[in-house]
Scaffold this active site. Structure first.
Site, mmCIF file in Angstrom:
data_model
loop_
_atom_site.group_PDB
_atom_site.id
_atom_site.type_symbol
_atom_site.label_atom_id
_atom_site.label_comp_id
_atom_site.label_asym_id
_atom_site.label_seq_id
_atom_site.Cartn_x
_atom_site.Cartn_y
_atom_site.Cartn_z
ATOM 1 N N HIS A 75 0.834 -1.222 0.000
ATOM 2 C CA HIS A 75 0.000 0.000 0.000
ATOM 3 C C HIS A 75 0.863 1.264 0.000
ATOM 4 O O HIS A 75 0.467 2.282 0.528
ATOM 5 C CB HIS A 75 -0.947 0.033 1.204
ATOM 6 N N SER A 79 15.494 21.644 -15.538
ATOM 7 C CA SER A 79 14.310 22.465 -15.769
ATOM 8 C C SER A 79 14.749 23.777 -16.383
ATOM 9 O O SER A 79 15.828 24.288 -16.064
ATOM 10 C CB SER A 79 13.603 22.712 -14.440
ATOM 11 N N LYS A 102 16.552 21.726 -10.185
ATOM 12 C CA LYS A 102 15.879 20.491 -10.583
ATOM 13 C C LYS A 102 16.767 19.511 -11.343
ATOM 14 O O LYS A 102 17.552 19.906 -12.195
ATOM 15 C CB LYS A 102 14.697 20.836 -11.496
ATOM 16 N N GLU A 162 9.879 8.768 -16.602
ATOM 17 C CA GLU A 162 8.516 9.276 -16.860
ATOM 18 C C GLU A 162 8.079 8.974 -18.299
ATOM 19 O O GLU A 162 6.930 8.615 -18.555
ATOM 20 C CB GLU A 162 8.453 10.780 -16.600
#
Ligand code: ARG
Length: 457
Positions: free
Chosen positions: A155, A276, A282, A289
């Protein structure tokens, strides 16, 4: 040149030509088309349907076309309908009369069935090989990390401590099954449709065993209608690739989580991450992704082909031309994702102390505390309740089970003794799990040896 001008009195409408044509994408298998034609004429000569001399001229011509496409001397131009017409037209241009005999006893229906099968068969092997490389990297990481502790989750909540080797080992099993599926597909699809003609075979005495053998198949297909109408192997391959992508996507999701500031379990290599345009701090896990994102494309191809095939009466229908673009895209996408993913995990590093600390927090040793009590004769259900009380106490005091004094333990249950500390230490929790498949180093070593052997075979 058109292959079917005879019974027509008008030129094809240009839009119809564009709509109908497949050359822009089926040129991808020019090599398979030529190899199939070489096998076909070899058989035509062996059975006396064409002369040896014509065969030799045709094969020379076909080899020349292949060579010229490869060197760029021959451009694949759009006025032809498909790669089959393109090759045949160029052959006739180059060698004249004998070239017109190439298509004897063959239809574009069995030709395209063959080309697509030959192309796919190679790609099944290529994907399999890429998965093998990925497994090699996973196994290397497993070997190096049988004692790198981390929390295991259910979970997405910390559950019990495991190791990096164990976590990666789960993916090893998934990709190993994926390879098994590819092997099954290969074996099931490896029968040659050539010689099935348009749908009902031909009246020529073709030797279908010979062409099957020349092209590396296990034999000819056994029903000519099925041969030209079968795209099952593509559906199976798309399904296997969808499963591969699903596995890569789950793994990517974990990498994205582990790479987040909150977790900081891993560090992605600079070469495999991106920045970024506005936020200088970043470092983004774009590769993971994108792999996660591209999974949808491959599922989409599977759904698309299943839907295309579902209402098609026997035998060949033009709908089936739709198999190509989506299969090519799914294959290229899957191969790209496996390669990139392999490079990304091969170069990433683990923040071992962060992972270990995380495994120590969150009461991941609560089950082991209960098992300790069971070892002292307490029934498991009672032990579960006692440890529940310990956890409540610790949450209140903001500490871990390991931080409790023996008096505090005893205040909740007198069964606890000094040896509780050893029993619930992170190392013990993992190391005591020695049954095959469990994270203990002893069990992991055995699994690693089995998987090493698997990769060698
Ligand atoms: N481009 C076609 C395909 O991909 C080749 C077969 C054409 N056959 C035909 N009867 N029109 O399916």
């Amino acid at each position: 040149m058109k292959l079917w001008g005879g019974r027509f009195t008008k030129e094809t409408n240009q839009l119809v030509h564009n709509f109908n044509a497949s050359l822009s994408f089926d040129q991808k298998f020019y090599k398979q088309d030529i190899d199939g034609s070489i096998a076909h004429v070899t058989m035509l000569a062996a059975t006396g349907i064409i002369s040896e001399n014509d065969k030799n001229i045709i094969i020379e011509g076909l080899k020349g076309i292949k060579n010229d496409i490869e060197t760029g001397a021959l451009e694949i131009s759009e006025e032809h309908e498909d790669i089959h017409s393109f090759v045949e037209a160029h052959l006739i241009d180059r060698v004249g009369e004998p070239g017109k005999r190439l298509h004897t006893g063959r239809s574009r229906n069995d030709q395209v069935a063959l080309d697509m099968k030959l192309y796919t068969r190679d790609e099944v092997e290529n994907v399999n090989e890429l998965l093998k490389n990925l497994l090699e990297v996973i196994l290397r990481i497993m070997k190096e990390n049988t004692k790198t502790f981390m929390p295991g989750f259910t979970h997405l909540q910390k559950a019990q401590p495991i190791t990096v080797a164990h976590h990666f080992g789960a993916y090893f099993e998934m990709f190993k099954r994926d390879r098994g599926r590819l092997n099954d597909i290969y074996n099931r699809m490896n029968y040659c449709p050539l010689g099935s003609g348009a749908l009902a075979g031909t009246t020529y005495p073709l030797d279908r065993d010979l062409t099957a053998k020349l092209l590396g198949f296990d034999g000819p297909t056994l029903n000519s209608m099925d041969s030209v109408a079968d795209r099952d192997y593509l559906i199976e391959f798309l399904s296997a690739m969808s499963t591969i992508m699903m596995h890569l996507s789950r793994f990517s999701e974990e990498i994205i989580i582990w790479n987040s500031n909150e977790y900081s379990f891993i560090e992605l290599d600079d070469a495999y991450s991106t920045g970024s345009s506005i936020m200088p701090q970043k470092k983004n896990p774009d590769i993971a992704e994108l792999v996660r994102g591209k999974t949808g494309r491959v599922y989409g191809a599977l759904m698309s082909l299943l839907t295309t095939m579902k209402g098609i009466p026997l035998a060949y229908n033009k709908d089936m031309q739709e198999d190509k673009e989506l299969c090519f895209d799914a294959i290229d996408t899957t191969k790209g994702c496996i390669s990139l993913f392999t490079g990304m995990i091969d170069t990433m590093s683990f923040n071992k102390s962060v992972m270990e600390n995380s495994a120590k927090n969150g009461f991941t040793n609560a089950t082991d505390a209960a098992d300790y009590l069971v070892g002292k004769g307490v029934p498991f259900r009672d032990a579960h309740g006692i440890v529940g009380q310990l956890v409540l106490y610790c949450i209140d005091k903001n500490m871990a089970l390991d931080d409790m004094t023996l008096d505090e333990f005893k205040a909740i249950s007198p069964v606890f003794e000094e040896d509780i500390y050893e029993a619930i230490s992170l190392r013990t929790c993992v190391e005591k799990r020695t049954t095959i498949g469990a994270p203990g180093a002893e069990a992991m070593e055995k699994v690693i040896a089995i998987n090493e052997e698997y990769l060698r075979s």
